[in-house]
Each structure stands twice: as C-alpha cells, then as structure tokens.
Design a protein around this motif. Structure first.
Motif, PDB file in Angstrom:
ATOM      1  N   PHE A  25       0.903  -1.150   0.385  1.00  0.00           N
ATOM      2  CA  PHE A  25       0.049   0.613  -0.228  1.00  0.00           C
ATOM      3  C   PHE A  25       0.805   1.100  -0.059  1.00  0.00           C
ATOM      4  N   GLU A  26       1.825   1.072  -0.169  1.00  0.00           N
ATOM      5  CA  GLU A  26       2.889   2.494  -0.311  1.00  0.00           C
ATOM      6  C   GLU A  26       2.521   3.531  -0.802  1.00  0.00           C
ATOM      7  N   LYS A  27       1.900   3.801  -2.089  1.00  0.00           N
ATOM      8  CA  LYS A  27       1.321   4.567  -2.692  1.00  0.00           C
ATOM      9  C   LYS A  27       0.314   5.345  -2.271  1.00  0.00           C
ATOM     10  N   THR A  28      -0.861   4.521  -1.049  1.00  0.00           N
ATOM     11  CA  THR A  28      -1.857   4.806  -0.670  1.00  0.00           C
ATOM     12  C   THR A  28      -1.677   4.871   0.805  1.00  0.00           C
ATOM     13  N   ILE A  29      -0.021   4.889   1.359  1.00  0.00           N
ATOM     14  CA  ILE A  29       0.088   4.578   2.780  1.00  0.00           C
ATOM     15  C   ILE A  29       0.342   6.939   2.212  1.00  0.00           C
ATOM     16  N   LEU A  30       0.813   7.075   1.471  1.00  0.00           N
ATOM     17  CA  LEU A  30       2.077   8.659   1.005  1.00  0.00           C
ATOM     18  C   LEU A  30       0.460   9.552   1.042  1.00  0.00           C
ATOM     19  N   GLN A  31      -0.382   8.976  -0.187  1.00  0.00           N
ATOM     20  CA  GLN A  31      -1.370   9.610  -0.425  1.00  0.00           C
ATOM     21  C   GLN A  31      -1.892  10.077   0.781  1.00  0.00           C
ATOM     22  N   ILE A  32      -2.869   8.970   2.069  1.00  0.00           N
ATOM     23  CA  ILE A  32      -3.045   9.687   2.701  1.00  0.00           C
ATOM     24  C   ILE A  32      -2.452  10.540   3.808  1.00  0.00           C
ATOM     25  N   TYR A 224     -16.557  17.611   9.536  1.00  0.00           N
ATOM     26  CA  TYR A 224     -16.774  16.403   8.605  1.00  0.00           C
ATOM     27  C   TYR A 224     -15.766  16.509   7.505  1.00  0.00           C
ATOM     28  N   ASP A 225     -14.701  16.711   6.581  1.00  0.00           N
ATOM     29  CA  ASP A 225     -14.352  17.073   5.572  1.00  0.00           C
ATOM     30  C   ASP A 225     -13.991  16.620   4.469  1.00  0.00           C
ATOM     31  N   VAL A 226     -14.842  16.202   3.021  1.00  0.00           N
ATOM     32  CA  VAL A 226     -14.213  14.794   2.326  1.00  0.00           C
ATOM     33  C   VAL A 226     -12.850  15.352   1.324  1.00  0.00           C
ATOM     34  N   VAL A 227     -12.072  13.883   1.594  1.00  0.00           N
ATOM     35  CA  VAL A 227     -10.750  14.196   0.872  1.00  0.00           C
ATOM     36  C   VAL A 227     -11.518  14.305  -0.726  1.00  0.00           C
ATOM     37  N   GLY A 228     -10.923  15.143  -1.230  1.00  0.00           N
ATOM     38  CA  GLY A 228     -11.674  15.662  -2.299  1.00  0.00           C
ATOM     39  C   GLY A 228     -11.010  14.902  -3.230  1.00  0.00           C
ATOM     40  N   LYS A 229     -10.079  14.111  -3.739  1.00  0.00           N
ATOM     41  CA  LYS A 229      -9.423  13.575  -4.967  1.00  0.00           C
ATOM     42  C   LYS A 229     -10.494  11.868  -4.346  1.00  0.00           C
ATOM     43  N   GLY A 230     -10.473  11.348  -3.590  1.00  0.00           N
ATOM     44  CA  GLY A 230     -10.133  10.121  -3.073  1.00  0.00           C
ATOM     45  C   GLY A 230      -9.519   9.175  -3.097  1.00  0.00           C
ATOM     46  N   ILE A 231      -9.368   7.994  -2.580  1.00  0.00           N
ATOM     47  CA  ILE A 231      -8.173   7.450  -2.429  1.00  0.00           C
ATOM     48  C   ILE A 231      -7.818   5.830  -3.087  1.00  0.00           C
ATOM     49  N   SER A 246     -13.794   7.031  -1.349  1.00  0.00           N
ATOM     50  CA  SER A 246     -14.086   8.934  -0.943  1.00  0.00           C
ATOM     51  C   SER A 246     -13.913   8.084   0.322  1.00  0.00           C
ATOM     52  N   VAL A 247     -12.532   9.388   0.708  1.00  0.00           N
ATOM     53  CA  VAL A 247     -12.414   8.893   2.243  1.00  0.00           C
ATOM     54  C   VAL A 247     -12.867  10.447   2.699  1.00  0.00           C
ATOM     55  N   PHE A 248     -13.087  10.772   4.477  1.00  0.00           N
ATOM     56  CA  PHE A 248     -12.990  11.625   5.588  1.00  0.00           C
ATOM     57  C   PHE A 248     -12.167  11.982   6.144  1.00  0.00           C
TER      58      PHE A 248
END
Ligand SMILES: C[S@@+](CC[C@H](N)C(=O)[O-])C[C@H]1O[C@@H](n2cnc3c(N)ncnc32)[C@H](O)[C@@H]1O
Length: 255
Positions: A25-32, A224-231, A246-248
């Motif tokens: 999950f390297e790319k996903t972890i860096l994105q979050i 509650y903030d929606v992360v615009g681009k999604g993950i 979609s992540v909040f």
C-alpha cells in the motif's frame, strides 16, 4: 458479526498481512499521509513546530518547550504516526495485531527513534467485557492531546463505543480525528477483496459520525471534511478494478 468474530478475523488477517502492508500500500499510504499533513491547521491541535529538520524557534537544540502527545489507535504499521510525528513530542500506537505492532516498532527502531518518543503496544480498548485492560492502564496511555484512528473504524463492531473509549483517553480540549470511508456498496461477496471478512461497516455518513462524536463528548467544533480526490487502494482489486474509495476526515474537541 459478533464482537468475538470481528476481533478474531481482524487479528488473524492483519497478523498475516503485516509484513507486506507497507510495500503493498506504499502509494496509498503516502497519499493519505499527504492529506493529513495538508490539514494540520484544520485538525486544530497546538502542534510543536516541525522537528524533522527545519530549525525553528521551537525545534532549536533546546527541543520543544511543550508536550503534544498522539494516540494512534488501530495504528497498523504506523501511517498516522508517520504523518504527525514531526508535529508531536510522543506517538503511542495501539493495535490488536501483534504483527502490525511489530512492524510499527521495527520501523521506529530502524530509524533510531527513542522508544520514549514512539512505540506501539498490542491491545484492544474495544472489548466491552474488559474496557480498561491492564496492559493499557499506565499513565502513558492517557491524557493525549489527539487520538486518531486511520482506516480502523470500519473494522470495529461498535464504532460508537470506540469513540467513547478514545474520548476517555484524551485531555479536556483534546481532539478526536477519524479517517475513514464515506458510505459505499457491499463488497462482502467479492472474493478478490482479501480483507472483506474483517469489515463491519460500509462507511460512515457525516450525520452518523457527528452523532457518535456528540455522544462520546467530543462534539466540540465538529467538522467532517471529504478528501476531494478520493483514495485509490493500489493493492486491492474490487469487481476486477483497483479499489477506490471516497475518504473523510472528521474531527471534534473534547468538551
Ligand atoms: C486498515 S488497517 C489500518 C492501519 C493504519 N491505521 C493505517 O491507516 O494504515 C486496520 C487496523 O485496525 C486494527 N484493528 C482492528 N480492530 C481493532 C481493535 N478492536 N483494536 C485495535 N486495533 C484494531 C487492525 O489490526 C489493523 O491494523
């Protein structure tokens, strides 16, 4: 799903997948991590200045003049701690899975970070029959400035109980921050999804999270903030495609 089943499914799944989690999950972890770091002001903790290398008045050779302590609950390998470590004086991780805790502590050791500044402990605060486990009763497990759960709430049987348990570990005025999925479709019958049997909730609406925070006494200045681009979860396939959610991020202050 009963408490016992969710706990056991989670423990065995994350133990088995701990050693590959960071690489998969390297790319996903860096994105979050980037999304969390972009919201430091919004989260609202009185952080120490970045102590990762940029010399500032507070991170001079004298070290920080105040304590800012993070509880990273369901810490896994330490995504949230990695994101916030430069801005706090201590990160304490707790996770059900010994494998995940070992990965967390291995990284800390490899980076030469003192145990007193960053460590994880195996434990579960969410067992209603043992709400104050002895292993998590020392002073190092209380009085946090911020408690964060990164992508953990959808694995918990009773998220509302989790919010109360975490609130109890915060100082008055402390922040509870949850990072999780917006409501989404059912993937329980998708055999390509290896963690499907560990999932207890298919995302959380703003209204549901707000109620949970208020009932736990951490509804102060709720947002509650929606992360615009999604993950995008690069390591997971869903219906033949790479899983995207979609992540909040939701935060509230302990009253
Ligand atoms: C998707 S992983 C997220 C890990 C990390 N927070 C991250 O964002 O990368 C979910 C984690 O929740 C942990 N977990 C599930 N139920 C738990 C419980 N009742 N108490 C503590 N940890 C739990 C699992 O062991 C696993 O490490």
């Amino acid at each position: 799903m009963s408490d016992h089943t969710a706990v056991e499914s989670n423990r065995s799944h994350w133990d088995e997948n701990a050693s590959t989690y960071n690489s998969k999950f390297e790319k996903t972890i860096l994105q979050i991590i980037a999304e969390v770091q972009a919201r430091l002001d919004w989260i609202g903790v009185d952080w120490i200045e970045d102590s990762s290398g940029n010399e500032t008045s507070e991170s001079s050779s004298k070290g920080p003049t105040k304590e800012v302590r993070l509880l990273d609950y369901a810490c896994g390998t330490g995504l949230v701690s990695r994101a916030l470590a430069p801005h706090v004086t201590q990160c304490v991780g707790i996770d059900l899975s010994e494998g995940m805790v070992d990965e967390y502590n291995k990284t800390v050791e490899n980076q030469g970070i003192p145990h007193s500044e960053m460590f994880a402990q195996v434990g579960n605060l969410l067992d209603e029959s043992d709400p104050s486990p002895a292993a998590l009763s020392g002073p190092e497990f209380y009085n946090f400035d911020i408690a964060v759960v990164g992508l953990g709430f959808h694995h918990f049987d009773k998220p509302s109980f989790a919010a109360k348990q975490l609130a109890a570990r915060l100082k008055p005025g402390g922040v509870l921050l949850i990072i999780d999925f917006l409501p989404h479709g059912d993937h329980k019958h998708n055999h390509d999804h290896p963690a499907a049997h560990t999932v207890t909730h298919l995302g959380f609406s703003e209204e549901a999270v707000k109620t949970m925070f208020e009932e736990a006494g951490v509804g102060g200045r709720f947002e509650y903030d929606v992360v615009g681009k999604g993950i995008v979860f690069h390591g997971v396939k869903e219906e033949g495609n790479t899983m995207s959610r979609s992540v909040f991020m939701a935060r509230g202050f302990k009253l």
